[in-house]
Design a protein around this motif. Structure first.
Motif, PDB file in Angstrom:
ATOM      1  N   CYS A  85      68.590  15.569  53.663  1.00 30.37           N
ATOM      2  CA  CYS A  85      67.175  15.547  53.268  1.00 30.37           C
ATOM      3  C   CYS A  85      67.084  15.580  51.738  1.00 30.37           C
ATOM      4  O   CYS A  85      67.648  16.481  51.102  1.00 30.37           O
ATOM      5  N   PRO A  86      66.395  14.624  51.132  1.00 29.36           N
ATOM      6  CA  PRO A  86      66.317  14.615  49.666  1.00 29.36           C
ATOM      7  C   PRO A  86      65.601  15.848  49.101  1.00 29.36           C
ATOM      8  O   PRO A  86      65.926  16.306  48.004  1.00 29.36           O
ATOM      9  N   TYR A  87      64.662  16.403  49.847  1.00 19.53           N
ATOM     10  CA  TYR A  87      63.962  17.597  49.382  1.00 19.53           C
ATOM     11  C   TYR A  87      64.875  18.819  49.454  1.00 19.53           C
ATOM     12  O   TYR A  87      64.825  19.684  48.581  1.00 19.53           O
ATOM     13  N   CYS A  88      65.715  18.875  50.471  1.00 20.27           N
ATOM     14  CA  CYS A  88      66.700  19.959  50.584  1.00 20.27           C
ATOM     15  C   CYS A  88      67.694  19.869  49.426  1.00 20.27           C
ATOM     16  O   CYS A  88      68.058  20.887  48.824  1.00 20.27           O
ATOM     17  N   ILE A  89      68.117  18.666  49.114  1.00 22.37           N
ATOM     18  CA  ILE A  89      69.055  18.445  48.015  1.00 22.37           C
ATOM     19  C   ILE A  89      68.424  18.891  46.692  1.00 22.37           C
ATOM     20  O   ILE A  89      69.072  19.555  45.874  1.00 22.37           O
ATOM     21  N   ARG A  90      67.153  18.564  46.484  1.00 25.41           N
ATOM     22  CA  ARG A  90      66.458  18.999  45.259  1.00 25.41           C
ATOM     23  C   ARG A  90      66.354  20.517  45.187  1.00 25.41           C
ATOM     24  O   ARG A  90      66.558  21.109  44.114  1.00 25.41           O
ATOM     25  N   ALA A  91      66.031  21.162  46.300  1.00 24.93           N
ATOM     26  CA  ALA A  91      65.922  22.624  46.309  1.00 24.93           C
ATOM     27  C   ALA A  91      67.279  23.255  46.026  1.00 24.93           C
ATOM     28  O   ALA A  91      67.387  24.187  45.223  1.00 24.93           O
ATOM     29  N   ARG A  92      68.338  22.747  46.658  1.00 22.59           N
ATOM     30  CA  ARG A  92      69.693  23.235  46.371  1.00 22.59           C
ATOM     31  C   ARG A  92      70.013  23.081  44.887  1.00 22.59           C
ATOM     32  O   ARG A  92      70.612  23.957  44.275  1.00 22.59           O
ATOM     33  N   GLY A  93      69.635  21.929  44.341  1.00 16.13           N
ATOM     34  CA  GLY A  93      69.899  21.660  42.934  1.00 16.13           C
ATOM     35  C   GLY A  93      69.198  22.646  42.008  1.00 16.13           C
ATOM     36  O   GLY A  93      69.774  23.077  41.007  1.00 16.13           O
TER      37      GLY A  93
END
Length: 83
Positions: free
Chosen positions: A7-15
């Motif tokens: 999920c791109p939003y999950c990746i952004r939050a992890r980042g």
């Protein structure tokens, strides 16, 4: 944080958490219908990510970044770390 791997939003939050050097606990729901049902029951939402800081439900990625931009995220995290 309830999330899926791609999920791109999950990746952004992890980042964001990584950029700040903060540890976080991740619960993958992409291959676990039970965990997704748990997330939906807790959050009242079915989209990922769903993020909690301490006992406070922050919401999703946009909500997380909104807290960061307004300067509220750091104090929320620091408060949760002191609990």
């Amino acid at each position: 944080m309830y999330s899926t791997r791609y999920c791109p939003y999950c990746i952004r939050a992890r980042g964001l958490f990584g950029a700040k050097g903060w540890e976080f606990h991740e619960i993958a729901v992409d291959m676990s219908p039970e965990k997704r049902a748990e997330m939906t029951a807790r959050a009242g939402r079915h989209t990922v990510p769903q993020i909690w800081i301490g006992d406070k439900h922050v919401g999703g990625c946009d909500d997380l970044f909104r807290l960061d931009v307004t300067g509220q995220l750091e104090s929320l995290v620091m408060g949760a770390n002191n609990e």
